[in-house]
Design a protein around this motif. Structure first.
Motif, mmCIF file in Angstrom:
data_model
loop_
_atom_site.group_PDB
_atom_site.id
_atom_site.type_symbol
_atom_site.label_atom_id
_atom_site.label_comp_id
_atom_site.label_asym_id
_atom_site.label_seq_id
_atom_site.Cartn_x
_atom_site.Cartn_y
_atom_site.Cartn_z
ATOM 1 N N MET A 1 -15.187 9.615 -4.822
ATOM 2 C CA MET A 1 -14.031 8.805 -5.189
ATOM 3 C C MET A 1 -12.749 9.613 -5.027
ATOM 4 N N ALA A 2 -11.746 9.011 -4.371
ATOM 5 C CA ALA A 2 -10.469 9.678 -4.156
ATOM 6 C C ALA A 2 -9.709 9.803 -5.475
ATOM 7 N N PHE A 3 -8.791 10.769 -5.545
ATOM 8 C CA PHE A 3 -8.021 11.006 -6.765
ATOM 9 C C PHE A 3 -7.060 9.850 -7.039
ATOM 10 N N LEU A 4 -6.388 9.365 -5.998
ATOM 11 C CA LEU A 4 -5.493 8.205 -6.121
ATOM 12 C C LEU A 4 -5.935 7.157 -5.110
ATOM 13 N N GLU A 5 -6.311 5.976 -5.615
ATOM 14 C CA GLU A 5 -6.793 4.894 -4.753
ATOM 15 C C GLU A 5 -5.878 3.690 -4.881
ATOM 16 N N ILE A 6 -5.411 3.209 -3.740
ATOM 17 C CA ILE A 6 -4.567 2.015 -3.685
ATOM 18 C C ILE A 6 -5.294 0.985 -2.832
ATOM 19 N N GLU A 7 -5.575 -0.161 -3.415
ATOM 20 C CA GLU A 7 -6.371 -1.171 -2.713
ATOM 21 C C GLU A 7 -5.633 -2.504 -2.648
ATOM 22 N N ASN A 8 -5.484 -3.002 -1.417
ATOM 23 C CA ASN A 8 -4.973 -4.345 -1.161
ATOM 24 C C ASN A 8 -3.669 -4.619 -1.908
ATOM 25 N N LEU A 9 -2.758 -3.649 -1.908
ATOM 26 C CA LEU A 9 -1.491 -3.811 -2.599
ATOM 27 C C LEU A 9 -0.590 -4.751 -1.802
ATOM 28 N N HIS A 10 -0.079 -5.736 -2.503
ATOM 29 C CA HIS A 10 0.739 -6.778 -1.862
ATOM 30 C C HIS A 10 1.926 -7.053 -2.761
ATOM 31 N N LYS A 11 3.118 -7.201 -2.163
ATOM 32 C CA LYS A 11 4.310 -7.446 -2.969
ATOM 33 C C LYS A 11 5.237 -8.432 -2.274
ATOM 34 N N THR A 12 5.636 -9.454 -3.027
ATOM 35 C CA THR A 12 6.606 -10.420 -2.531
ATOM 36 C C THR A 12 7.788 -10.476 -3.483
ATOM 37 N N PHE A 13 8.973 -10.682 -2.902
ATOM 38 C CA PHE A 13 10.186 -10.954 -3.677
ATOM 39 C C PHE A 13 10.660 -12.336 -3.268
ATOM 40 N N GLY A 14 10.289 -13.336 -4.070
ATOM 41 C CA GLY A 14 10.567 -14.714 -3.679
ATOM 42 C C GLY A 14 9.745 -15.069 -2.458
ATOM 43 N N SER A 15 10.415 -15.501 -1.396
ATOM 44 C CA SER A 15 9.708 -15.844 -0.162
ATOM 45 C C SER A 15 9.581 -14.657 0.788
ATOM 46 N N ASN A 16 10.172 -13.532 0.399
ATOM 47 C CA ASN A 16 10.145 -12.346 1.255
ATOM 48 C C ASN A 16 8.928 -11.484 0.946
ATOM 49 N N ILE A 17 8.144 -11.188 1.966
ATOM 50 C CA ILE A 17 6.973 -10.316 1.795
ATOM 51 C C ILE A 17 7.409 -8.883 2.064
ATOM 52 N N ALA A 18 7.416 -8.069 1.026
ATOM 53 C CA ALA A 18 7.857 -6.679 1.155
ATOM 54 C C ALA A 18 6.727 -5.751 1.544
ATOM 55 N N LEU A 19 5.483 -6.131 1.202
ATOM 56 C CA LEU A 19 4.338 -5.259 1.474
ATOM 57 C C LEU A 19 3.113 -6.109 1.763
ATOM 58 N N HIS A 20 2.424 -5.774 2.862
ATOM 59 C CA HIS A 20 1.246 -6.530 3.286
ATOM 60 C C HIS A 20 -0.009 -5.674 3.114
ATOM 61 N N HIS A 21 -0.859 -6.003 2.176
ATOM 62 C CA HIS A 21 -2.218 -5.451 2.080
ATOM 63 C C HIS A 21 -2.269 -3.941 2.338
ATOM 64 N N PHE A 22 -1.626 -3.187 1.496
ATOM 65 C CA PHE A 22 -1.547 -1.735 1.637
ATOM 66 C C PHE A 22 -2.789 -1.100 1.025
ATOM 67 N N ASP A 23 -3.506 -0.279 1.813
ATOM 68 C CA ASP A 23 -4.690 0.445 1.348
ATOM 69 C C ASP A 23 -4.508 1.926 1.633
ATOM 70 N N MET A 24 -4.863 2.769 0.656
ATOM 71 C CA MET A 24 -4.700 4.214 0.840
ATOM 72 C C MET A 24 -5.577 4.950 -0.139
ATOM 73 N N LYS A 25 -6.229 6.020 0.332
ATOM 74 C CA LYS A 25 -6.984 6.913 -0.538
ATOM 75 C C LYS A 25 -6.412 8.316 -0.379
ATOM 76 N N ILE A 26 -5.998 8.901 -1.489
ATOM 77 C CA ILE A 26 -5.342 10.200 -1.489
ATOM 78 C C ILE A 26 -6.172 11.173 -2.311
ATOM 79 N N GLU A 27 -6.477 12.328 -1.729
ATOM 80 C CA GLU A 27 -7.300 13.309 -2.419
ATOM 81 C C GLU A 27 -6.449 14.184 -3.349
ATOM 82 N N ARG A 28 -7.080 14.779 -4.320
ATOM 83 C CA ARG A 28 -6.388 15.662 -5.254
ATOM 84 C C ARG A 28 -5.726 16.823 -4.486
ATOM 85 N N GLY A 29 -4.457 17.070 -4.768
ATOM 86 C CA GLY A 29 -3.739 18.175 -4.151
ATOM 87 C C GLY A 29 -3.149 17.881 -2.787
ATOM 88 N N GLU A 30 -3.310 16.683 -2.261
ATOM 89 C CA GLU A 30 -2.756 16.343 -0.949
ATOM 90 C C GLU A 30 -1.249 16.124 -1.030
#
Length: 355
Positions: free
Chosen positions: A1-30
């Motif tokens: 398991m990665a130290f920091l895991e980001i899964e399917n992060l999505h962000k909208t501001f009203g009708s504006n899509i600021a972030l589309h399905h962001f996925d990331m795995k970050i290891e400790r100390g990276e």
């Protein structure tokens, strides 16, 4: 398991899509850098990790713990802002110890930690000064010390060098990287400056219009870009239009001239138009040679830049740039002169379709 895991992060501001399905795995100390133009979503991701913004959907886990419903102060993250964000009515020592006082730490512990941080940022005798009495670089060092004082698990840096002049930026980014390695702290750095990203990162996340274009080491991002955006945003790039002649042999054609790439091409790519990328430093002026690609071109311009001479040559509708070192004993080509541009098969990059 990665130290920091980001899964399917999505962000909208009203009708504006600021972030589309962001996925990331970050290891400790990276040391990870989010790189991209303004408005691409990189700071939005950072603010959601810190807890300043709530995602429309998605999950963030830190050291195996879901932090989505935790307040910022409960997430064990430290953040350094572009604008320093120091309290002008507090001394340097007061600013560094502020978070510890809010957390209710004993005064003796606070003083000890502040002294440690002042030594760490190489400002041991400036604790009694106020922010307005310091340079921009010194203020950002104080902001960094304040973020680290509480011993966070993750350090977040939101374009912390953009307000500084070039010389101080280079010095401070080296110091940030040195401190990060010394402390072994997992760090995420946001910038739109490709040189910063390439010089200090373990891995780079290139973002565009709320999407991840490519994730890789600095060498992978620069030498093997997968999309046209990555190739053009990171470094100088020559773009050519080619057609696939023989996918199995990696044969391409540009302006009727055969070239070979070592990249794998799909069997059904035969006859397809593909965008090709070629770095200027990969090209030399040379006669055709076995095992090398050669493009016949015509010189359009020769610019003397001191240590480097930049040559621009035309092939079909494309203008190709290449740099050669200045050598007083070397005769340079003239405008209108035909030349042969040589480069290895490995240096001819085929970009992903639709990229």
């Amino acid at each position: 398991m990665a130290f920091l895991e980001i899964e399917n992060l999505h962000k909208t501001f009203g009708s504006n899509i600021a972030l589309h399905h962001f996925d990331m795995k970050i290891e400790r100390g990276e040391f990870i850098t989010f790189l991209g133009p303004s408005g691409c979503g990189k700071t939005t991701v950072l603010r959601m990790i810190a807890g300043f913004e709530s995602p429309t959907r998605g999950t963030i886990r830190l050291d195996g713990r879901d932090v989505m419903h935790l307040r910022t102060r409960q997430r064990k993250v430290g953040m350094v802002f572009q604008s320093y964000a120091l309290f002008p009515n507090m001394t340097v020592a007061g600013n560094i110890g502020f978070g510890l006082r809010v957390a209710g730490r004993p005064e003796a512990e606070i003083r000890k930690r502040v002294d440690e941080m002042l030594a760490l940022i190489k400002l041991p005798h400036l604790g009694d000064r106020y922010p307005w009495q310091m340079s921009g670089g010194q203020q950002q060092r104080v902001a960094l010390a304040r973020a680290l004082a509480g011993k966070p698990q993750v350090l977040l840096l939101d374009e912390p060098l953009s307000a500084l002049d070039a010389k101080i930026r280079i010095s401070l980014r080296q110091d940030i990287r040195m401190l990060q390695r010394e402390l072994g702290i997992t760090s995420i750095f946001v910038t739109h400056d490709q040189e910063e990203a390439l010089s200090i990162s373990d891995r780079i996340v290139v973002m565009n219009e709320g999407r991840v274009e490519q994730v890789g080491t600095p060498s992978e991002i620069y030498n093997y870009p997968r999309t046209r955006f990555v190739a053009s945003f990171v470094g100088t790039l020559n773009i050519l239009t080619g057609h696939v002649v023989d996918p199995s042999a990696g044969k391409m054609a540009v302006d009727g001239q055969e070239l070979i790439t070592t990249q794998t091409l799909a069997p059904d790519d035969a006859g397809k138009k593909r965008m090709l990328a070629l770095r200027p430093e990969a090209i030399v002026l040379e006669a055709p040679a076995p095992g090398r690609n050669t493009l016949a071109a015509t010189v359009e311009d020769v610019s003397f830049l001191g240590a480097v001479v930049r040559i621009r040559a035309r092939v079909q509708e494309a203008v190709i740039s290449l740099d050669v070192f200045n050598d007083p004993n070397r005769r340079l080509p003239e405008r209108g002169q035909p030349v042969a541009l040589g480069f290895s098969h490995e240096n001819l990059l085929v970009l992903e379709e639709g990229a």
